[in-house]
Write an enzyme that holds these catalytic residues in place. Structure first.
Site, PDB file in Angstrom:
ATOM      1  N   TYR A 124       0.770  -1.135  -0.049  1.00  0.00           N
ATOM      2  CA  TYR A 124       0.015  -0.125  -0.059  1.00  0.00           C
ATOM      3  C   TYR A 124       1.028   1.438   0.015  1.00  0.00           C
ATOM      4  CZ  TYR A 124      -3.527   3.355   1.034  1.00  0.00           C
ATOM      5  OH  TYR A 124      -4.208   4.618   0.741  1.00  0.00           O
ATOM      6  N   GLN A 186     -10.579   0.769   1.801  1.00  0.00           N
ATOM      7  CA  GLN A 186     -11.004   0.060   0.949  1.00  0.00           C
ATOM      8  C   GLN A 186      -9.761  -0.584   0.105  1.00  0.00           C
ATOM      9  OE1 GLN A 186     -11.496   3.463   1.094  1.00  0.00           O
ATOM     10  NE2 GLN A 186     -11.519   4.381  -1.036  1.00  0.00           N
ATOM     11  N   ASN A 209      -2.303   6.337   6.627  1.00  0.00           N
ATOM     12  CA  ASN A 209      -2.968   7.428   7.997  1.00  0.00           C
ATOM     13  C   ASN A 209      -3.575   6.370   8.929  1.00  0.00           C
ATOM     14  OD1 ASN A 209      -5.421   6.435   6.850  1.00  0.00           O
ATOM     15  ND2 ASN A 209      -5.745   8.569   5.803  1.00  0.00           N
ATOM     16  N   SER A 233       6.419   8.848  12.502  1.00  0.00           N
ATOM     17  CA  SER A 233       8.014   8.669  12.128  1.00  0.00           C
ATOM     18  C   SER A 233       8.546   9.537  13.555  1.00  0.00           C
ATOM     19  CB  SER A 233       8.346   9.219  10.960  1.00  0.00           C
ATOM     20  OG  SER A 233       9.659   8.907  10.504  1.00  0.00           O
ATOM     21  N   HIS A 258       8.018  15.649   8.849  1.00  0.00           N
ATOM     22  CA  HIS A 258       6.873  14.658   8.241  1.00  0.00           C
ATOM     23  C   HIS A 258       5.629  14.990   8.658  1.00  0.00           C
ATOM     24  CE1 HIS A 258       9.093  11.281   6.199  1.00  0.00           C
ATOM     25  NE2 HIS A 258      10.136  11.443   6.961  1.00  0.00           N
ATOM     26  N   GLU A 322      13.143   4.879  16.084  1.00  0.00           N
ATOM     27  CA  GLU A 322      13.138   4.289  14.713  1.00  0.00           C
ATOM     28  C   GLU A 322      14.318   4.628  13.734  1.00  0.00           C
ATOM     29  OE1 GLU A 322      10.234   6.487  12.454  1.00  0.00           O
ATOM     30  OE2 GLU A 322      10.205   5.020  10.637  1.00  0.00           O
ATOM     31  N   ASP A 356      16.523   6.840   4.068  1.00  0.00           N
ATOM     32  CA  ASP A 356      15.342   6.913   3.675  1.00  0.00           C
ATOM     33  C   ASP A 356      14.972   6.795   1.992  1.00  0.00           C
ATOM     34  OD1 ASP A 356      14.308   7.708   6.027  1.00  0.00           O
ATOM     35  OD2 ASP A 356      14.465   9.929   5.629  1.00  0.00           O
ATOM     36  N   GLU A 410       5.203 -36.645  28.643  1.00  0.00           N
ATOM     37  CA  GLU A 410       4.238 -35.573  28.482  1.00  0.00           C
ATOM     38  C   GLU A 410       2.841 -36.281  28.343  1.00  0.00           C
ATOM     39  OE1 GLU A 410       5.348 -32.673  25.201  1.00  0.00           O
ATOM     40  OE2 GLU A 410       6.976 -31.686  26.557  1.00  0.00           O
ATOM     41  N   HIS A 415       2.075 -40.042  20.299  1.00  0.00           N
ATOM     42  CA  HIS A 415       3.411 -39.508  19.783  1.00  0.00           C
ATOM     43  C   HIS A 415       4.556 -40.642  19.864  1.00  0.00           C
ATOM     44  CE1 HIS A 415       1.219 -35.835  19.813  1.00  0.00           C
ATOM     45  NE2 HIS A 415       2.308 -35.063  19.421  1.00  0.00           N
TER      46      HIS A 415
END
Lengths: 426, 426
Positions: A124, A186, A209, A233, A258, A322, A356, A410, A415
């Site tokens: 995206y 969407q 956003n 950021s 930013h 970051e 960047d 166990e 098993h």
């Protein structure tokens, strides 16, 4: 910027506090849009494109004619820069490829891991004032290197139904040919559930956003993987007396521009630089087109004077930035003390902008303190490491008793029996 | 087991459907317990231990006397088995260590990744009828190899306040010395938020019931990383005419005994083995202590006959099983066709139990179809890969124009300026 001199450790938590992001209030609205797209596919996507992006979309998918047009109109210098960045990012991410080596843990017991690409991924890229073509390189290049078979890119168009040529050029250069003009919630819904036009994917990457962030959280809860949790950021700069205050100021501002919620932190062992940095910040800020945004971000930003490098790193590891810029004489030595950070920039000539855009490292990084437990996007983000094992009959004889004893202890007799029945087989 | 012969592809989605796990109904109750522990620390932990585990705990932390006692009373064969398993798991996970190599993407532009251990991690081991000491090996060993500085283990005690000696012995052998007698939601809360006794961690690992799963989801949403989303355990077996039906039956049962919601799937290209496998399942089932549980799981389990290996792998990749056993002549060739699986067991002598306990691979794996996008736990799960870069003045001169052009095109002038100001500096 607020200045704190030699604060007590007990005050660190409040000094390092970030703005709280809470998308809970959005969940109902975002959930409704997700459900609508899941149910009604392309029709719902078109409806929300009209409602939110004011665009009436016919074809959702970008055509080859549009790719050709983009390449024709884009500025030649920008094309050259994109290709240079692509080359560096490719070089760095290709070096992350691993050969699965076979480990024989006991004679006849062979185990190995094999990186296998996630088959279908969705990227995206937000719209807005500027075309974020750099993020296409950062996500598309490792997806291609990994060998993902289906890579879908969603990005909103403008009101005329056009996608910025830099976005299309970057996508085409990376090898992404399935670009859809879909934005916002969407877009996340279309990739998570699939529509008539958009294939359903297994993992969704990319910034957005608060609505997009909320949508990614919700589809993640219902089983679609996402790159990492999101947040505003941020950069932290550690500077000593060898720093160049105008560089430090430029780095702080490059983060501050930013958005008003960006976080900027300067930690220094050299009280004498503080005033100079502040003067430089003011001078450089005045010349910036985005000075209003940067000024807002700076209001919440902090300069912290500490007694030595050790204390500085303790504070910075507690913050888990970051981006961490180390503008100190012993930058290489200090690098060894980094425990929590997304990406680290060493020395006076390594601005955050390098990472960047073009140095080769990825710019999709853990923010909001997530660097304590999360890594940035890398080739690993696009592969699963599947383990394989192959035991010979002799191998199972070697290890059989160990498995039988543990399974029995166990309380898992079936098993145990899966081994016993093989050991007894003639 | 239900048998489907040559089903149409259109019926695959319904054939491969898993039981839907929905913890939404639990969220309020689980959220209340989390909030209580966050607020009231150890006192709340003790209250819930009394309420749910019927135990009145004084010391929450296991003492060294308890570790010594555990080692003294534990069966010698089991100790030997645990040590053998530990050795193999260590060998396999140590081989996952990476040296960060420096990549010079352009002259003077050096970039590298460095794996850095997550500083604080929490491991959860459920209680219940059997002591799951094997999971301690699977989580604790990679945490130790990674170099995590604080490793906390929570596991519920019995009503007498005791932890099973196999759990304590395994923990001690791995090097885990901070074990807390806390179970359920309160354990997840204690590790996520910290209490007077329990340190707060950055990432929580381990299996658990639906309450624990829900608690992990909720703390994850509020910023604590978790190993992976959870779901019922499952196995798919791909068998051809060279399989040994009694082995296949034993493998199916070893999954079925996990719980009534376990998923078991047999896909075969050889119709003639189906009856034999079913006979063996019935015969072996009758002898199992956990036969009631296994029988319930088998009710929802399926045998699917397909026309060839290609179709089988298409179906299995669509299912994305946690465990995939390939009991076929060309097991190695088929391994190359695996796209979606957690861990793969090749040939007639590689039962799932081998990987569950002792071969060396990890048994914490993506289930519920998450193998499409997630890997199992590995050394990677306990480290972050932090990127570093260091540019020389000459390096920045090489790459500067590229960064400036891209930053300007994205409308981020302060990003551009961080380069320009350095290039102009004399």
């Amino acid at each position: 910027m607020l200045v704190y001199k030699y604060p007590e450790r007990t005050s660190w938590p409040s000094l390092l506090q970030r703005p709280v992001m809470d998308t809970a209030a959005l969940e109902t609205n975002v959930g409704n849009i997700l459900a609508d797209v899941k149910q009604n596919g392309d029709a719902a996507v078109r409806k929300y494109a009209q409602q939110f992006d004011k665009v009436q979309l016919q074809m959702l998918e970008v055509t080859s004619a549009e790719f050709i047009h983009a390449a024709a109109v884009l500025d030649a210098d920008l094309k050259k820069a994109i290709l240079q960045a692509k080359q560096n990012i490719e070089l760095f991410h290709k070096a992350q490829q691993e050969a699965g080596k076979i480990i024989e843990t006991m004679p006849g017991v062979q185990c190995w891991r094999k990186p296998v690409a996630i088959e279908k991924v969705g990227l995206y890229i937000p719209g807005g004032s500027a075309p974020l073509f750099s993020t296409i390189l950062m996500l598309g290049i490792p997806a291609m290197i990994a060998g993902c078979k289906e890579i879908v890119l969603c990005t909103p168009s403008n009101a005329a139904g056009e996608v910025h040529p830099a976005v299309l050029f970057a996508a085409e250069q990376v090898g992404l040919d399935r670009v859809f003009k879909i934005g916002g919630v969407q877009a996340i819904a279309a990739m998570a559930y699939g529509t008539e036009s958009v294939p359903k994917v297994h993992k969704i990457f990319g910034p957005g956003n608060q609505y997009v962030t909320c949508a990614k959280q919700l589809v993640n809860k219902s089983g679609v993987a996402i790159d990492m949790p999101a947040g505003p950021s941020e950069v932290a700069v550690l500077a000593d007396e060898t720093c160049i205050p105008s560089f430090v100021a430029a780095d702080l501002l490059s983060q501050a521009e930013h958005g008003p919620d960006s976080q900027v932190l300067l930690v220094t062992t050299a009280g004498e630089i503080i005033e100079e940095v502040q003067k430089e910040v003011a001078a450089q800020l005045a010349l910036l087109p985005r000075k209003d945004i940067a000024a807002q971000a700076l209001e919440n930003s902090r300069i912290i004077l500490v007694k030595d490098t050790e204390e500085a790193m303790a504070l910075l590891n507690a913050y888990a930035p970051e981006h961490l810029i180390v503008a100190c004489k012993d930058d290489i030595g200090i690098a060894d003390a980094v425990i929590n950070a997304g990406s680290v920039f060493l020395g006076n000539y390594s601005p955050e902008s390098a990472g960047d855009y073009a140095s080769g490292t990825n710019h999709t990084l853990p923010t909001n303190g997530y660097a304590t437990a999360y890594s940035g996007v890398s080739l690993d983000s696009f592969v699963k490491k599947i383990t394989f094992q192959r035991l010979t009959k002799e191998g199972l004889q070697q290890i059989g008793a160990t498995i039988e004893t543990m399974a029995a202890a166990e309380g898992l007799d079936a098993h145990k029996n899966a081994v016993t029945i093989r050991l007894k087989y003639k």
